[in-house]
Design a protein around this motif. Structure first.
Motif, mmCIF file in Angstrom:
data_model
loop_
_atom_site.group_PDB
_atom_site.id
_atom_site.type_symbol
_atom_site.label_atom_id
_atom_site.label_comp_id
_atom_site.label_asym_id
_atom_site.label_seq_id
_atom_site.Cartn_x
_atom_site.Cartn_y
_atom_site.Cartn_z
ATOM 1 N N ILE A 180 0.877 -1.174 0.000
ATOM 2 C CA ILE A 180 0.000 0.000 0.000
ATOM 3 C C ILE A 180 0.908 1.216 0.000
ATOM 4 O O ILE A 180 1.583 1.496 0.992
ATOM 5 N N SER A 181 0.954 1.933 -1.110
ATOM 6 C CA SER A 181 1.840 3.081 -1.289
ATOM 7 C C SER A 181 1.007 4.357 -1.312
ATOM 8 O O SER A 181 0.111 4.500 -2.148
ATOM 9 N N ILE A 187 3.702 -1.015 3.848
ATOM 10 C CA ILE A 187 2.847 0.164 3.894
ATOM 11 C C ILE A 187 3.752 1.381 4.008
ATOM 12 O O ILE A 187 4.579 1.459 4.923
ATOM 13 N N SER A 188 3.628 2.319 3.092
ATOM 14 C CA SER A 188 4.492 3.500 3.121
ATOM 15 C C SER A 188 3.669 4.766 2.937
ATOM 16 O O SER A 188 2.759 4.822 2.105
ATOM 17 N N LEU A 189 3.996 5.770 3.749
ATOM 18 C CA LEU A 189 3.452 7.121 3.599
ATOM 19 C C LEU A 189 4.612 8.018 3.217
ATOM 20 O O LEU A 189 5.533 8.220 4.011
ATOM 21 N N LEU A 190 4.585 8.562 2.025
ATOM 22 C CA LEU A 190 5.683 9.382 1.513
ATOM 23 C C LEU A 190 5.193 10.786 1.227
ATOM 24 O O LEU A 190 4.179 10.980 0.547
ATOM 25 N N MET A 191 5.892 11.784 1.763
ATOM 26 C CA MET A 191 5.610 13.194 1.464
ATOM 27 C C MET A 191 4.144 13.545 1.698
ATOM 28 O O MET A 191 3.455 14.039 0.802
ATOM 29 N N ASN A 192 3.650 13.260 2.902
ATOM 30 C CA ASN A 192 2.282 13.657 3.246
ATOM 31 C C ASN A 192 2.065 15.124 2.893
ATOM 32 O O ASN A 192 2.956 15.957 3.069
ATOM 33 N N VAL A 225 6.971 5.937 7.561
ATOM 34 C CA VAL A 225 6.558 7.302 7.224
ATOM 35 C C VAL A 225 7.818 8.009 6.759
ATOM 36 O O VAL A 225 8.775 8.162 7.522
ATOM 37 N N ASP A 226 7.831 8.458 5.510
ATOM 38 C CA ASP A 226 9.060 8.894 4.863
ATOM 39 C C ASP A 226 8.975 10.347 4.398
ATOM 40 O O ASP A 226 7.981 10.746 3.775
ATOM 41 N N ILE A 227 9.977 11.102 4.709
ATOM 42 C CA ILE A 227 10.207 12.504 4.321
ATOM 43 C C ILE A 227 8.936 13.350 4.311
ATOM 44 O O ILE A 227 8.664 14.085 3.373
ATOM 45 N N SER A 228 8.169 13.287 5.394
ATOM 46 C CA SER A 228 6.999 14.168 5.490
ATOM 47 C C SER A 228 7.405 15.615 5.760
ATOM 48 O O SER A 228 6.580 16.514 5.664
ATOM 49 N N LYS A 229 8.691 15.838 6.065
ATOM 50 C CA LYS A 229 9.173 17.219 6.211
ATOM 51 C C LYS A 229 9.323 17.909 4.857
ATOM 52 O O LYS A 229 9.530 19.115 4.803
#
Length: 461
Positions: free
Chosen positions: A220-221, A249-254, A295-299
């Motif tokens: 799930i991307s 499961i990855s959340l990238l750049m929210n 959770v990746d690079i949401s900054k």
């Protein structure tokens, strides 16, 4: 268009599709509770005309049916006149509509970028729902870029109770290695569910109760999205063969779609296992990911650093190649009451079972962190305001940072070799946790007791 992108700034790569595919593949690709479906309606404002009766127009939500024995020339309005493809229904949906999917195997056509591409939105009062027909177990099987793709700024969509199967069974490791520089091969680089919001942010998406497995890239991307709930899914055997760094499961750049600073992203009650990389990430030439949950690079979101909070709770992650759960260059995250067991199956990935890296404002509470003796339980890489507390570590674990109320002990799982992580009566996790007011139940929906919670995804009583 479903496009993947990778973070060349990140030590952790994320799912990508080549930008060059823009002209080739079209339409790829919350705080909302699980509620009973209600037939929705909207009423056009009534106008009074001289010496005329009151005139009104009513638009009623539609239920479409899809079946493995259907036909796209049918009306799709009854079980006996069902469509054959989910895409046929997806192209007709309006706010409030429901697509009920009956038994069958649904595959992509030869040149399609996904089995179903969802680009038509619901609204806050009338979601569009794609659901398994009651008692049925439909399967979406693909050898292309995604099984289900959500893109083009789509919003207020629910995907519920489906099985999405990728192409791993048809790929050998030798073939995948021969493709390790090929960014344009969907057979090795396809994801199961892809939410792509970098061109136009996707928001208010529920991914619920699905079985997601055997995709060469991500399970799930979620990229460039806001208000997403990923709840009660089983995600396994993904990320094996892609040239990009992927995870279960990855959340990238929210992406911010408003200024709400409360919980907006949820990864809860999922079972995530055996997701790992066998092909080096092309960005570094190394095995980089294959995590359970990241959770990746949401900054570094398209609209600035993500301001909303993310809750990662009640998940069970085990035997993934990378971490069970971790954050990278991200902030405003609570990792609470998860069970992580013998992750880090890839020998070169040694940063821990649950940890934060290059992150800030992260709370890691009430987690069972189970490692083999001599393996790292956690890390503390250039973090600020990251708190570990009330976690349980196993004896022999290498603990980089330990909170004041963290403990070392035996969680006494019922049968971990068979994936049963319930607690026995003597478990050191019982009554040892912190009362987390925003988490009232365990991974099965059992109420957590007021006062001292049990540590981990399961509450004993």
């Amino acid at each position: 268009m479903m496009i993947y992108g990778f973070s060349f700034l990140s030590l952790s790569a994320s799912l990508i599709l080549p930008w060059a595919l823009t002209g080739l593949v079209q339409g790829e690709r919350i705080t909302e509770s699980l509620v009973r479906d209600v037939r929705q309606s909207s009423t056009v404002q009534e106008m009074r005309l001289p010496s005329r009766k009151l005139i009104s127009a009513v638009s009623t939500a539609t239920t479409y049916y899809v079946s493995g024995n259907g036909n796209d020339r049918n009306s799709g309005l009854t079980t006996s006149s069902a469509f054959r493809t989910i895409q046929r229904a997806a192209d007709l949906t309006n706010p409030g509509d429901t697509v009920l999917i009956m038994n069958g195997v649904y595959k992509n056509s030869r040149n399609a970028g996904s089995v179903v591409s969802i680009e038509r939105s619901g609204n806050a009062k009338a979601w569009i729902r794609y659901k398994a027909y009651p008692g049925h177990s439909p399967k979406i099987q693909h050898n292309t870029w995604s099984g289900i793709g959500l893109s083009n700024g789509v919003s207020y969509i629910e995907i519920n109770g489906l099985e999405i199967i990728g192409n791993n069974a048809n790929i050998s490791l030798g073939y995948a290695l021969s493709q390790k520089w090929n960014t344009s091969n969907p057979r090795t680089n396809g994801s199961c569910i892809s939410i792509e919001g970098r061109d136009r942010p996707v928001h208010h998406i529920n991914i619920l109760n699905n079985k997601v497995h055997n995709c060469g890239a991500g399970g799930i991307s979620v990229i460039g999205a806001d208000y997403v709930k990923v709840d009660n899914n089983t995600v396994f055997n993904n990320s094996w063969y892609s040239v990009y760094g992927n995870s279960g499961i990855s959340l990238l750049m929210n992406c911010n779609t408003d200024n709400n600073r409360g919980y907006k992203m949820f990864v809860t009650n999922n079972r995530v296992y055996n997701n790992r990389m066998y092909i080096p990430w092309l960005g570094s030439g190394t095995i980089s990911d294959g995590n359970g949950i990241i959770v990746d690079i949401s900054k570094l979101g398209k609209r600035g650093a993500y301001r909303g909070r993310t809750l990662i709770a009640n998940n069970i992650t085990y035997r993934n190649g990378g971490s069970g759960i971790h954050t990278h260059e991200s902030e405003h995250i609570d990792i609470v009451n998860n069970t992580a067991y013998e992750n880090g199956q890839t020998p070169t990935l040694k940063k821990g079972q649950i940890y934060a890296g290059y992150s800030s404002d992260v709370k890691i509470f009430n987690n069972i962190i189970y490692t083999k003796p001599g393996q790292k339980a956690n890390s503390n890489m250039k973090n600020t305001n990251v708190t570990y507390d009330y976690n349980l570590y196993t004896k022999g674990a290498v603990i980089t940072v330990m909170g004041a109320n963290d403990i070392i002990g035996d969680p006494e799982f019922v049968n971990p070799s068979n994936g049963d992580f319930r607690l026995k009566a003597r478990s050191a996790a019982i009554n040892s946790g912190y009362y987390w007011k925003d988490l009232k139940t365990d991974c099965t929906g059992k109420p957590r007791r007021a006062g001292r919670y049990d540590i981990g995804a399961y509450e004993y009583r």
